[in-house]
Structures are given as structure tokens and as C-alpha cells.
Write an enzyme that holds these catalytic residues in place. Structure first.
Site, PDB file in Angstrom:
ATOM      1  N   ASP A   6      -4.523  15.699 -28.818  1.00 59.64           N
ATOM      2  CA  ASP A   6      -3.684  15.448 -29.988  1.00 59.64           C
ATOM      3  C   ASP A   6      -4.573  15.665 -31.210  1.00 59.64           C
ATOM      4  O   ASP A   6      -5.802  15.561 -31.109  1.00 59.64           O
ATOM      5  CB  ASP A   6      -3.157  14.014 -29.939  1.00 59.64           C
ATOM      6  N   ASP A  35      -3.997   9.208 -29.145  1.00 58.58           N
ATOM      7  CA  ASP A  35      -4.204   7.854 -29.657  1.00 58.58           C
ATOM      8  C   ASP A  35      -2.932   7.211 -30.202  1.00 58.58           C
ATOM      9  O   ASP A  35      -2.957   6.054 -30.600  1.00 58.58           O
ATOM     10  CB  ASP A  35      -5.253   7.863 -30.770  1.00 58.58           C
ATOM     11  N   CYS A  44      41.185 -20.565 -22.721  1.00 62.94           N
ATOM     12  CA  CYS A  44      41.707 -21.236 -21.532  1.00 62.94           C
ATOM     13  C   CYS A  44      41.025 -20.685 -20.287  1.00 62.94           C
ATOM     14  O   CYS A  44      40.210 -19.766 -20.360  1.00 62.94           O
ATOM     15  CB  CYS A  44      43.226 -21.035 -21.428  1.00 62.94           C
ATOM     16  N   CYS A  87       3.682   1.695   2.545  1.00 64.88           N
ATOM     17  CA  CYS A  87       4.945   0.988   2.289  1.00 64.88           C
ATOM     18  C   CYS A  87       5.883   1.864   1.447  1.00 64.88           C
ATOM     19  O   CYS A  87       7.055   2.057   1.786  1.00 64.88           O
ATOM     20  CB  CYS A  87       4.685  -0.328   1.563  1.00 64.88           C
ATOM     21  N   CYS A 113       0.846  -1.193   0.000  1.00 69.45           N
ATOM     22  CA  CYS A 113       0.000   0.000   0.000  1.00 69.45           C
ATOM     23  C   CYS A 113       0.878   1.239   0.000  1.00 69.45           C
ATOM     24  O   CYS A 113       2.108   1.155   0.039  1.00 69.45           O
ATOM     25  CB  CYS A 113      -0.946   0.009   1.205  1.00 69.45           C
ATOM     26  N   ASP A 168       2.090  10.032 -28.228  1.00 66.10           N
ATOM     27  CA  ASP A 168       1.346  10.678 -27.139  1.00 66.10           C
ATOM     28  C   ASP A 168       1.619  10.037 -25.785  1.00 66.10           C
ATOM     29  O   ASP A 168       1.209  10.581 -24.750  1.00 66.10           O
ATOM     30  CB  ASP A 168      -0.170  10.606 -27.411  1.00 66.10           C
ATOM     31  N   CYS A 171      40.978 -16.945 -19.622  1.00 64.64           N
ATOM     32  CA  CYS A 171      39.951 -16.154 -20.327  1.00 64.64           C
ATOM     33  C   CYS A 171      38.668 -16.080 -19.499  1.00 64.64           C
ATOM     34  O   CYS A 171      38.115 -15.003 -19.265  1.00 64.64           O
ATOM     35  CB  CYS A 171      39.651 -16.769 -21.694  1.00 64.64           C
TER      36      CYS A 171
END
Length: 794
Positions: free
Chosen positions: A494, A689, A82, A18, A15, A693, A85
Site C-alpha cells: 500500500d 497499514d 393483547c 475435524c 484440529c 487494506d 399481538c
């Protein structure tokens, strides 16, 4: 000072208390600034690495009872010869900040890396290995956040179903109490009720005890404390009563097992819906990530090589074919093409690209195989920046503190204090030495204060209000948005796809010669450009069929040239006709007039003679004028925010009665424009849309997505208007007004029962069973009041 910023996933938050607790503790640490987001379950942390280590921050979070999310990947590593590496790679990876553990296996040629995804990206790890002179690629994808969320949701669903099955028989005991239903008498057996209630209380309800413990340990109180306290009071009182009834067969026990079990079940319902809302939030980011190309074709010494997108480096030469997405941001080196950038810019018109032009990753190459040079990769691409803006905008929203949570923070310790004082007074003064006499009024205080009505006050209104909205085509992502929408003072729209249809159509066909349209239709049918599609559709609607095209040539930035039988055709700009020495001056005033109206005007010439003008535009939606007028009548300011040119935008805004126009803005700037409006004291809704946006939708106080738009816009928004009906925006605001009023009424009645009942219970005038009945009645009152929202007319 050396500051770093990381985003850590945090598990275990239940909640707002927290997230608030973690944020406060982290901000008290020297050199740390933190912002914790409950909905996204993460923390955006800025810290000075000269003062404090990231491990110390993680340790502090864990001490508070929470954990930091880790991711694990397995890589195929090439080039190791080896043990030296593998040891070298392992040591270097383990020294990287954010790597929890790295193990490199020489025999299998693999590396297992456990890391903090908010600190490191997969490309960072692979890049580090490549810098050491080796190569690496993902062997097995790590479990993504969506999968984790689905597993959590499935777990919550199973808990809820188990709780319902065990609580249902206990709920039936109320029928025996009130209606004397004889065939259910067997349910009144105290130990049968005990057997049903105990797993609900201590197995299914254990997370509430765990959450209460964490909060009390950190000297805070949340709804977990209230739930654990209220249900425990009812449960343990019932256990005591069951024992009394067993010892004294003539004693009639007062049992409240159903109170504790049903309360836990109802709260689990709320938790389940909360988990669904959280899952949708992370899905928005996942959808954006999925837009990116998964692979790229790299040119190495003239040869094509397919590689994972993570392995593309700056300055790599890439080959992109028609129909493919550009894998990263870059510059066009060779070839010409048309690019569909609508997924990022929101504009329906594809853009012609020539050598030297900028290319954006995740946009679509419409035609022409081209070569490009990578300039921005990984977290530096335009798409990655948009994802970052969305995450930051969502993270900057302070969690809405529900009134019930705020009240419970004070209410719980007060009730505990009153119950304790009541017990002491009865045990020492009123009825000295009598434990049962003292216990009964103290428990009555706890039972009357049980948060059933308080817990139901907001969720029931939200559930009924959301249902009413869904019936009308309005979908709220979460209850907080249903609550906050009523505060809107400004609505930002928009343009493309929101106020307009989003698809160009022929608006003006100003050619008198009837023989031209068949030729025009045939020529444009060879092009994939949306303007061409609009012209072809116009020709088809007039009954013309395609003629055979003998030659066709698209000129990027100019138009098209075509030959059809014995006719040569030019369609496009003034530059195109000038190039072919065609006289067009008489049509210039007409073109300029059409362009002032926000239309795209093109000249048409046949056999070297100008014949007229064709204009194409994106049409305003039929319901836009009336819908915007209804918002203006509510006293709401209307703003248009678009990436389109100012002349087109202002022409449309004037037609629709929009108060303010903000034009020619790139996707990243849209979010800043919303922020600017908010700084002026406006409570802002963004209506959009498209993917472009998404940052603005997330930054706005309320993001409203058009249901006919992209999935990303819908996921990033707080409210979705289904079917694209703009009238639903004003209806959503009215519904929010009605719902918030209903919530306030519910909270008043819930608190009234508690406040009036506590002193009566403390005086010993209210038996626990009456207290339980009073709480049940308060719950019925709250639910009944919420159901009135079903009859609201929008």
C-alpha cells in the site's frame, strides 16, 4: 433452483482433521457446498433450500459430534395491546429461517429470540417485527464472540496450570532415575505417582479421549487419537506395573506415569497458544464492526430523534454534526463539509463534500452540520461489505495441513496394527500363552511410537523462531505464517502510511515575498484540513506566529478566502483565482511540473495579485528505498497497490524502484487485485497499514501489517512489522527460510527414532523403559535443534 448462503459458527473442532471431516460430509449432501474454516471456527455453506433444509445441515453437523453456535437477544417490543399481538409476533419470528426459538411476553413487553447469527442479523429480526406494525429495540446485548473466546481461553489456562502442578513432581522422578537424588525417593512410590497422573490422564486429558472417539467413530485419525493412544499405553502399563509391585514386594516396577502426564501438559501448552491466535482472528472483525456509529439522529417531521443504528431505514433523513461519524452510506442533501475518509480509503487527505455527493458510513464529518439521506443500511453499507470481504477471504484460505498431522493420519493405524500383530505373534508363537511376555513388546511398540518428538518437532521450532522474530520486531500471528512466508514471490505495498509517512508536509514554498508567509500561516490556522495543518506547521517552523484573522471562508473544492487586517488572501485552485479575476498564467507551468511529481500545488494571491505556489505532498519514508532494494536482491517482485491517482503513484514507484503500479482502486477492488496476482501463479504478500487494506491483507497468502498502522490492519494481517521499519520484511522472509529448514530437520529425527525403534521393540529387544528413554532422547534432540534458531543472524 433457489440457492442460499449462510455462515454458521461451529464449536468443538480441535484440529484440521475435524474441519476436513465436516467439510467432506457436508459436501456429500445433495444441494450443499461447504467450506469449513478451523481458524475462524465457522462454515460458509451454500445450499439449495428446495432440496434440503438448513435444520438438516445443522443436524448432520451435530451427528458428527460438533455443534452450531447460537446467539440470544432480548428485545423491548412496543405497540402490543393483547395476547393476539404477542402470539402473532411469536409465530412470525419462529417461522423465520435461522430462528431457533422465539418467545414473546405480553406482560413484560419483551421478546427473547435464539437464532443463528450466520443466517440472521439483529436488524432482520427487528425489521420483521416493525413490518408487523410494532417497534423493537435491544434490551440487553448478547454475549459477543470475543467474550466467549476469552472465557474459553481462561478455561484452557486453568487446565494448563492444573496439569503443570500435577506433572511437575512426576517430572522430578527423572532426577531420581538418572542422578540418584535421595531426598526425592518418596516420589518413586507407585501409588503417589498414580494419584498425580490419574487426574491429568482422565480429567484434564479427557478432551483428547473425546476427540479420539469422535474421529475413530467417523473412521478418521488425528493427533487426538495419537495422544490418547500414546498416553494411555504409558499410563495403563504403569498401572499394571504398580499392581505387580504391590503383589510382589521384591518386584521393581517400570513406571511411565511421567511420560503420559508430561506429554498431555506439553500438548495443552500448544492448544493454549492456538486459542490465543484464534482470538486475534475474530478480533479483526470485531474492530471493523466497532468503527460503525452506534446511534444516528433521524429527522422526523423536522424534529431530531436519536435511534440505534439498527433502526435506520433506507431513505431516512439524518442530521450529522461536526466530529460525528456518518452512520450509514448515503447522499448529502443539505450543507457543505469536509470528510475524513482515511479509515476506509487509507488516504490522508480529507475530501470536500457538496450537495448530491456520496457519503460513506463510519467516515468522519470534519466540519459543518449537514443533512443526508440514507441509501444503504445494515449489511449493504461499504463498511459491511469490507467486513464481508475480510471474512470470505479468511474463509477461502485452506487450513495448512501440518506434515505431522498428515503423517499421524497414516502412522497411527500402522502403529496400532504393528502393536497388535506383535502381541499376537508373541502370545501365539514366540512365547505361547504368556500374557506378560506378549504385552511388554506390544506396549514397547506403542511407547516408542508415542508422538512426543513428532508433536514437538514443529511447535518448538515455531516457538523459538517466533521468539527470535519478536526480538527483532517481527510478530507472526501463528506458526503457519512463519512457515509459509519463505515461499513469497511477490510483495504488494500500500502507498499511504506504508511506503510514505501518511501525513502531508510542505515540499515546495515558491513565494519570494517574505510578507506572505505570516498571512498564509494565519489564514490556514482557521482550517482543519490536513493541507492547512501542513502549511501552518511550515510557518511555525519558520518562526511565524498567528496574526488575527478578521474574516475566513472555506470554499469546498476551491480553497480558502481570508482577510487579515488590510490584506485579502486567496489560497487554492486556479478556479478560485479565476473567480476573483486574478491573473496567474505565469505560474501554470510550475504548478503542472509539481503535480507531475505527485504533489498537491496551490496558488497564493494577496490583494488581487498572484504571489506564487505552495506544494504539499506525503513524503516517502527514509528507509523505503533501501528496504525495497533488499527485497529486489532476493528476487522478489515489487508491486504498489493504492487508491491514489496514477500520476502520483507512478512518480513514487519510479523513485523507489517498484516493478508494477496498480492505482486508483477502491478498497473492495484491492482484494480482487491480490486474487488476480495469485491466479498468475504468484505467492503474494500484502503490506499495509489501513482499514482499507484489511480485505487485501486477508486475501494475500501472507498479510503483513505495519505496526504504526490501525488495529484492524494489524489484526487482519498474518505478520506485523513493529515500528514501521520496512527492512524487517526481508528479515521476516529470511527467518521463515531458516525456520522451515529447522522444522524439516526436526521431523526427520523424530520419524527416524520412531521408524528405527518400532522393529527393535517388536522383536522384544527394547524394553518399555528403554523405549521411553529413547523417546525422551528424541525429544531432547528435537528441542536442542530448535534452540539453534536463537543464534541465527538476520
Amino acid at each position: 433452483m433457489s440457492e442460499k448462503q449462510v455462515q454458521l459458527g461451529i464449536t468443538g473442532m480441535t484440529c484440521a482433521a475435524c474441519s476436513t471431516r465436516i467439510e467432506k460430509v457436508l459436501n456429500r449432501m445433495e444441494g450443499v457446498s461447504a467450506q469449513v474454516n478451523l481458524a475462524m471456527e465457522d462454515a460458509l455453506i451454500t445450499y439449495n433450500n428446495e432440496i434440503i433444509d438448513l435444520n438438516e445441515i445443522e443436524s448432520k453437523i451435530q451427528k458428527l459430534g460438533y455443534d452450531v453456535e447460537k446467539e440470544q437477544i432480548e428485545l423491548d417490543v412496543e405497540g402490543m395491546t393483547c395476547a393476539a399481538c404477542s402470539n402473532r409476533i411469536e409465530k412470525v419470528l419462529n417461522r423465520m429461517e435461522g430462528v431457533e426459538e422465539a418467545t414473546v411476553n405480553l406482560a413484560n413487553e419483551t421478546a427473547q429470540v435464539r437464532f443463528q447469527s450466520g443466517v440472521l442479523q439483529l436488524s432482520d429480526i427487528i425489521g420483521k417485527i416493525q413490518k408487523l406494525g410494532y417497534d423493537a429495540s435491544v434490551q440487553r446485548g448478547h454475549e459477543d464472540k470475543e467474550t466467549k473466546k476469552e472465557k474459553e481461553l481462561s478455561h484452557k489456562r486453568r487446565r494448563l496450570l492444573a496439569s503443570i502442578l500435577l506433572s511437575a513432581p512426576l517430572l522430578l522422578t527423572m532426577l531420581v532415575h538418572f542422578f540418584q537424588v535421595s531426598f526425592l525417593d518418596f516420589l518413586m512410590n507407585p501409588w503417589l505417582q498414580f494419584a498425580l497422573a490419574t487426574p491429568v490422564q482422565f480429567v484434564i486429558g479427557w478432551p483428547f479421549y473425546e476427540g479420539a472417539y469422535k474421529n475413530l467413530r467417523n473412521k478418521t485419525a488425528n493427533m487426538d487419537v495419537l495422544v490418547a493412544l500414546g498416553t494411555s499405553a504409558a499410563y495403563f502399563y504403569s498401572v499394571v506395573e504398580a499392581i505387580r509391585g504391590t503383589i510382589r514386594p521384591t518386584y521393581e516396577p517400570s513406571l511411565y506415569f511421567e511420560t503420559s502426564a508430561v506429554l498431555i501438559t506439553l500438548i495443552l501448552v500448544g492448544k493454549y497458544f492456538e486459542a490465543i491466535a484464534k482470538g486475534r482472528t475474530t478480533a479483526a472483525i470485531s474492530s471493523l464492526v466497532q468503527l460503525q456509529a452506534k446511534e444516528a439522529t433521524v429527522l422526523v417531521n423536522g424534529e431530531e430523534k436519536r435511534v440505534a443504528i439498527d433502526q435506520v431505514q433506507v431513505n431516512d433523513r439524518l442530521l450529522v454534526k461536526p466530529g460525528e461519524k456518518f452512520p450509514v452510506d448515503g447522499m448529502l442533501l443539505k450543507g457543505f463539509t469536509t470528510v475524513d475518509e482515511s479509515m476506509l480509503t487509507g488516504e490522508s487527505m480529507p475530501v470536500d463534500k457538496a450537495e448530491g455527493d456520496k457519503l460513506i458510513g463510519a467516515t468522519l464529518n470534519k466540519n459543518g452540520t449537514v443533512e443526508m439521506q440514507a441509501t444503504q443500511v445494515g449489511n449493504n453499507t461499504a463498511l459491511a461489505n469490507i467486513i464481508k470481504v475480510v471474512e470470505e477471504a479468511q474463509g477461502s484460505k485452506a487450513p495448512i495441513q501440518r506434515l505431522a498431522d498428515r503423517i499421524s493420519g497414516v502412522f497411527v493405524p500402522i502403529v496400532i496394527g504393528i502393536a497388535f500383530i506383535t502381541f499376537l505373534l508373541w502370545y501365539t508363537v514366540v512365547d505361547p500363552g504368556q500374557l506378560a511376555s506378549a504385552l511388554e513388546p506390544a506396549i514397547a511398540v506403542l511407547v516408542i511410537a508415542c508422538p512426543c518428538a513428532l508433536g514437538l518437532a514443529t511447535p518448538t521450532s515455531i516457538m523459538v523462531g517466533s521468539g527470535k522474530g519478536a526480538e527483532s520486531g517481527i510478530l507472526y500471528k501463528g506458526g503457519e505464517y512463519l512457515e509459509s512466508t519463505h515461499r513469497l514471490t511477490t510483495v504488494v505495498f500500500d502507498k499511504t502510511g506504508t511506503l510514505t509517512v501518511g501525513k502531508p508536509v510542505v515540499t515546495d514554498y515558491l513565494i519570494d515575498d517574505e510578507s506572505v508567509l505570516p498571512l498564509l500561516t494565519a489564514a490556514e490556522s482557521q482550517s482543519e484540513h490536513p493541507i492547512a495543518e501542513a502549511i501552518v506547521q511550515y510557518g511555525v517552523d519558520q518562526g511565524y506566529v498567528d496574526k488575527e484573522v478578521t474574516s475566513f471562508n472555506a470554499k469546498a473544492g476551491y480553497g480558502i478566502e481570508a482577510s487579515i487586517h488590510n490584506s485579502s488572501l486567496l489560497i487554492g485552485t486556479k478556479k478560485l483565482l479565476s473567480k476573483h479575476n486574478v491573473e496567474y498564467d505565469s505560474y501554470v507551468p510550475l504548478m503542472e511540473s509539481l503535480e507531475e511529481e505527485g504533489k498537491t500545488a496551490m496558488l497564493v494571491a494577496v490583494n488581487g495579485e498572484a504571489k506564487g505556489v505552495v506544494a504539499v505532498a506525503d513524503q516517502v519514508k527514509q528507509d523505503a528505498r533501501a528496504a525495497l532494494a533488499s527485497l529486489s536482491d532476493m528476487g522478489i517482485k515489487l508491486v504498489m497497490l493504492t487508491g491514489d491517482n496514477r500520476r502520483t503513484a507512478e512518480a513514487i514507484a519510479s523513485d523507489l524502484g517498484i516493478d508494477q503500479v496498480i492505482a486508483e482502486v477502491v478498497p473492495e477492488e484491492k482484494e480482487q487485485q491480490i486474487k488476480h496476482l495469485q491466479s498468475q501463479g504468484e505467492y503474494v504478500a500484502m503490506v499495509g497499514d489501513g482499514i482499507n487494506d484489511a480485505p487485501a491483507l486477508a486475501r494475500a497468502d501472507v498479510g503483513i501489517a505495519i505496526g504504526t498502522g490501525t488495529d484492524v490492519a494489524i489484526e487482519a494481517a498474518d505478520v506485523t512489522i513493529m515500528g514501521g521499519d520496512l527492512h524487517l520484511i526481508s528479515k521476516a522472509i529470511r527467518l521463515s527460510h531458516r525456520t522451515i529448514r529447522n522444522i524439516r530437520q526436526n521431523l526427520f529425527w523424530a520419524l527416524f527414532y520412531n521408524s528405527a525403534g518400532i522393529p527393535i521393540a517388536a522383536l522384544g529387544l527394547l524394553a518399555p523403559w528403554i523405549a521411553g528413554a529413547a523417546m525422551a532422547f528424541s525429544s531432547v534432540s528435537v528441542v536442542s535443534n530448535s534452540l539453534r534458531l536463537k543464534r541465527v543472524k538476520l
